[in-house]
Design a protein around this motif. Structure first.
Motif, mmCIF file in Angstrom:
data_model
loop_
_atom_site.group_PDB
_atom_site.id
_atom_site.type_symbol
_atom_site.label_atom_id
_atom_site.label_comp_id
_atom_site.label_asym_id
_atom_site.label_seq_id
_atom_site.Cartn_x
_atom_site.Cartn_y
_atom_site.Cartn_z
ATOM 1 N N ASN A 322 0.818 -1.213 0.000
ATOM 2 C CA ASN A 322 0.000 0.000 0.000
ATOM 3 C C ASN A 322 0.853 1.265 0.000
ATOM 4 O O ASN A 322 0.341 2.370 0.156
ATOM 5 N N GLY A 323 2.184 1.074 -0.153
ATOM 6 C CA GLY A 323 3.076 2.222 -0.268
ATOM 7 C C GLY A 323 3.602 2.766 1.044
ATOM 8 O O GLY A 323 4.134 3.881 1.080
ATOM 9 N N TYR A 324 3.500 2.005 2.103
ATOM 10 C CA TYR A 324 3.956 2.468 3.413
ATOM 11 C C TYR A 324 5.222 1.745 3.857
ATOM 12 O O TYR A 324 5.563 0.661 3.346
ATOM 13 N N GLN A 325 5.908 2.342 4.834
ATOM 14 C CA GLN A 325 7.105 1.731 5.416
ATOM 15 C C GLN A 325 6.727 0.904 6.650
ATOM 16 O O GLN A 325 5.681 1.117 7.260
ATOM 17 N N VAL A 326 7.627 -0.024 7.001
ATOM 18 C CA VAL A 326 7.415 -0.909 8.141
ATOM 19 C C VAL A 326 8.630 -0.840 9.063
ATOM 20 O O VAL A 326 9.774 -0.868 8.590
ATOM 21 N N ALA A 327 8.390 -0.749 10.376
ATOM 22 C CA ALA A 327 9.470 -0.774 11.376
ATOM 23 C C ALA A 327 9.284 -2.003 12.260
ATOM 24 O O ALA A 327 8.177 -2.276 12.731
ATOM 25 N N ILE A 328 10.377 -2.718 12.477
ATOM 26 C CA ILE A 328 10.346 -3.916 13.320
ATOM 27 C C ILE A 328 11.367 -3.737 14.435
ATOM 28 O O ILE A 328 12.572 -3.624 14.163
ATOM 29 N N LEU A 329 10.897 -3.689 15.690
ATOM 30 C CA LEU A 329 11.762 -3.439 16.830
ATOM 31 C C LEU A 329 12.024 -4.728 17.599
ATOM 32 O O LEU A 329 11.104 -5.519 17.836
ATOM 33 N N ALA A 330 13.268 -4.923 18.014
ATOM 34 C CA ALA A 330 13.662 -6.054 18.848
ATOM 35 C C ALA A 330 14.447 -5.517 20.045
ATOM 36 O O ALA A 330 15.129 -4.495 19.929
ATOM 37 N N PRO A 331 14.384 -6.170 21.204
ATOM 38 C CA PRO A 331 15.016 -5.630 22.414
ATOM 39 C C PRO A 331 16.537 -5.763 22.459
ATOM 40 O O PRO A 331 17.192 -5.058 23.220
ATOM 41 N N THR A 332 17.118 -6.674 21.665
ATOM 42 C CA THR A 332 18.569 -6.871 21.689
ATOM 43 C C THR A 332 19.121 -6.873 20.266
ATOM 44 O O THR A 332 18.406 -7.149 19.297
ATOM 45 N N GLU A 333 20.423 -6.603 20.157
ATOM 46 C CA GLU A 333 21.050 -6.595 18.832
ATOM 47 C C GLU A 333 21.059 -7.989 18.223
ATOM 48 O O GLU A 333 20.924 -8.147 17.006
ATOM 49 N N ILE A 334 21.240 -9.012 19.066
ATOM 50 C CA ILE A 334 21.259 -10.387 18.553
ATOM 51 C C ILE A 334 19.914 -10.731 17.916
ATOM 52 O O ILE A 334 19.848 -11.257 16.797
ATOM 53 N N LEU A 335 18.821 -10.391 18.636
ATOM 54 C CA LEU A 335 17.495 -10.696 18.103
ATOM 55 C C LEU A 335 17.189 -9.845 16.875
ATOM 56 O O LEU A 335 16.579 -10.323 15.906
ATOM 57 N N ALA A 336 17.625 -8.586 16.892
ATOM 58 C CA ALA A 336 17.399 -7.725 15.727
ATOM 59 C C ALA A 336 18.128 -8.277 14.497
ATOM 60 O O ALA A 336 17.580 -8.278 13.387
ATOM 61 N N LEU A 397 5.554 6.010 7.417
ATOM 62 C CA LEU A 397 5.482 4.821 8.272
ATOM 63 C C LEU A 397 4.030 4.376 8.422
ATOM 64 O O LEU A 397 3.143 5.170 8.754
ATOM 65 N N GLY A 398 3.785 3.075 8.174
ATOM 66 C CA GLY A 398 2.417 2.569 8.249
ATOM 67 C C GLY A 398 2.200 1.458 9.251
ATOM 68 O O GLY A 398 1.076 1.249 9.715
ATOM 69 N N LEU A 399 3.277 0.712 9.611
ATOM 70 C CA LEU A 399 3.128 -0.435 10.516
ATOM 71 C C LEU A 399 4.372 -0.564 11.382
ATOM 72 O O LEU A 399 5.497 -0.460 10.879
ATOM 73 N N VAL A 400 4.152 -0.796 12.675
ATOM 74 C CA VAL A 400 5.249 -1.039 13.620
ATOM 75 C C VAL A 400 5.006 -2.391 14.282
ATOM 76 O O VAL A 400 3.918 -2.644 14.803
ATOM 77 N N VAL A 401 6.011 -3.246 14.260
ATOM 78 C CA VAL A 401 5.956 -4.559 14.909
ATOM 79 C C VAL A 401 7.000 -4.559 16.025
ATOM 80 O O VAL A 401 8.180 -4.305 15.764
ATOM 81 N N ILE A 402 6.571 -4.839 17.249
ATOM 82 C CA ILE A 402 7.496 -4.875 18.386
ATOM 83 C C ILE A 402 7.587 -6.308 18.887
ATOM 84 O O ILE A 402 6.595 -6.874 19.345
#
Length: 410
Positions: A322-336, A397-402
């Motif tokens: 749909n033309g939006y950006q997505v951000a995915i957050l993780a608590p540690t660098e290893i998981l990211a 930005l359209g979606l954030v996943v934590i």
């Protein structure tokens, strides 16, 4: 004087300016604050005996006078063994011992009347009855006139604050309960009746001073009827607050994503395997929410390896197409980094290149990556807290996943 919940503690007998200041530092300013300061555990002091009646192996309470004290051991390392010999009206003696007890030498002195609570043991070397590390309370020099609060019952134990001991807090709470009028109950009567909960006043009284028939195990597990009611009330208002916030959020404008044939085809291309029935159900619910013109806030919960990540990836495809950006957050660098590698393998087949951003990157690297995000050239950003720094900007930005949201402290 009749008190109410809003009465300042300075109007409670035994609370002078000095005590009021100490209590205020602990966040206790009113009678309600004091009554909400609940015990963190309970002791069964109903078994009060003379020293002569004690038997090795039992838990018991004794009231005795300090005859003699001795501090021995490695005092310079604060590893001293403090011993006190007690005697009561029966004429028998009991020795109490505290390792690392040098700090007690100035508190437990000959002549003091003290209540001891602990396990009775027999010292075969000395031939004495002993208690190792017993709980104790001074009965001499205290300013309360309610000794029955502290012995011969299930006794509440409070976390002391400053120079105010657990015993003094117990006395103040009892005085507050004795002098307070009717305590209003904020919970709806229908809920109290349906769940068979005690009213707030009864719950506070029983939580602070349990009845004689109370189950000690339930009390120390915080599962007694009184404690359950107070815990329920706290969660009730928390849920009410969250419901209000959700209602307010629903009034804000959101993004109505389209889920047409093109989007569905891209989702199918993404999947490296056939999804399970539970995954299909979850993705459908997420897609239905994303089609609405209001913000979405969903919690996806599942066991490790149950396929939560692939569900998040399918939601990301809807936003991307749909033309939006997505951000995915993780608590540690290893998981990211793990997510970055997984998402890169998934999205490369759709023509999207994820970006990884973490706190360990150098300043020039961060600056370059942030510029790509702000321009919209990067459509999927994966990272740690670095993604939510103040200078990070998204073009659309359209979606954030934590992932593992509880570890972000939110």
């Amino acid at each position: 004087m009749t008190l109410d919940l809003a009465t300042p503690l300075t109007y409670l007998k035994g609370v002078g300016p000095a005590r009021a200041a100490v209590l205020q530092a602990k966040g206790l300013a009113t009678v309600e604050d004091l009554l909400q300061y609940l015990p963190f555990r309970y002791e069964d002091r109903r078994n009060v005996k003379t020293i002569q009646q004690l038997a090795p192996g039992e838990m018991a309470t004794v009231i005795a006078r300090v005859d003699d004290t001795r501090l021995s051991g490695f005092q310079r390392k604060r590893l001293g063994l403090f011993e006190a010999q007690f005697e009561d009206a029966s004429g028998a003696t009991l020795v109490a011992k505290w390792f690392h007890g040098a700090h007690l030498a100035n508190r437990i002195t000959p002549g003091l009347q003290i209540a001891l609570f602990g396990k009775v043991e027999f010292d075969s070397y000395r031939g004495d009855l002993t208690m190792l590390h017993p709980e104790f309370e001074m009965l001499s020099g205290e300013d309360d006139d309610e000794p029955a609060l502290h012995l011969g019952r299930i006794v509440p134990i409070y976390e002391g604050t400053g120079k105010i001991t657990a015993r003094a807090l117990r006395t103040l709470v009892h005085r507050a309960l004795q002098n307070i009028g009717d305590i209003p109950d904020p919970l709806p009567a229908d809920i109290l009746r349906r769940l068979r909960l005690p009213d707030r006043g009864a719950a506070l009284r029983d939580a602070h001073f349990p009845p004689a028939e109370a189950d000690l195990r339930l009390l120390n597990a915080f599962r007694s009827p009184a404690q359950f009611r107070l815990i329920y009330e706290e969660f009730f208002w928390l849920e009410c607050g969250m419901a209000l916030k959700r209602g307010e959020a629903r009034l804000l404008p959101g993004i109505a994503f389209e889920t047409n044939d093109r989007v569905r085809e891209q989702v199918k291309r993404l999947l490296p395997f056939k999804p399970t029935g539970a995954q299909k159900k979850v993705v459908k619910e997420i897609a239905d929410d994303m089609r609405l013109p209001v913000p979405m806030n969903r919690l996806l919960q599942g066991d490790v390896g149950s396929g939560k990540t692939i569900c998040a990836a399918q939601a990301a495809v809807i936003a991307l197409e749909n033309g939006y950006q997505v951000a995915i957050l993780a608590p540690t660098e290893i998981l990211a980094t793990q997510h970055y590698l997984s998402f890169r393998a998934l999205f490369e087949r759709l023509g999207y290149q994820p970006l990884l951003l973490s706190g360990s990157f150098s300043a020039p690297e961060k600056k370059k990556l942030k510029a790509l995000l702000a321009s919209g050239l990067i459509r999927i950003a994966i990272g740690t807290h670095a993604l939510i720094e103040q200078d990070v900007e998204f073009e659309k930005l359209g979606l954030v996943v934590i992932d593992e949201q509880h570890r972000f402290g939110v």
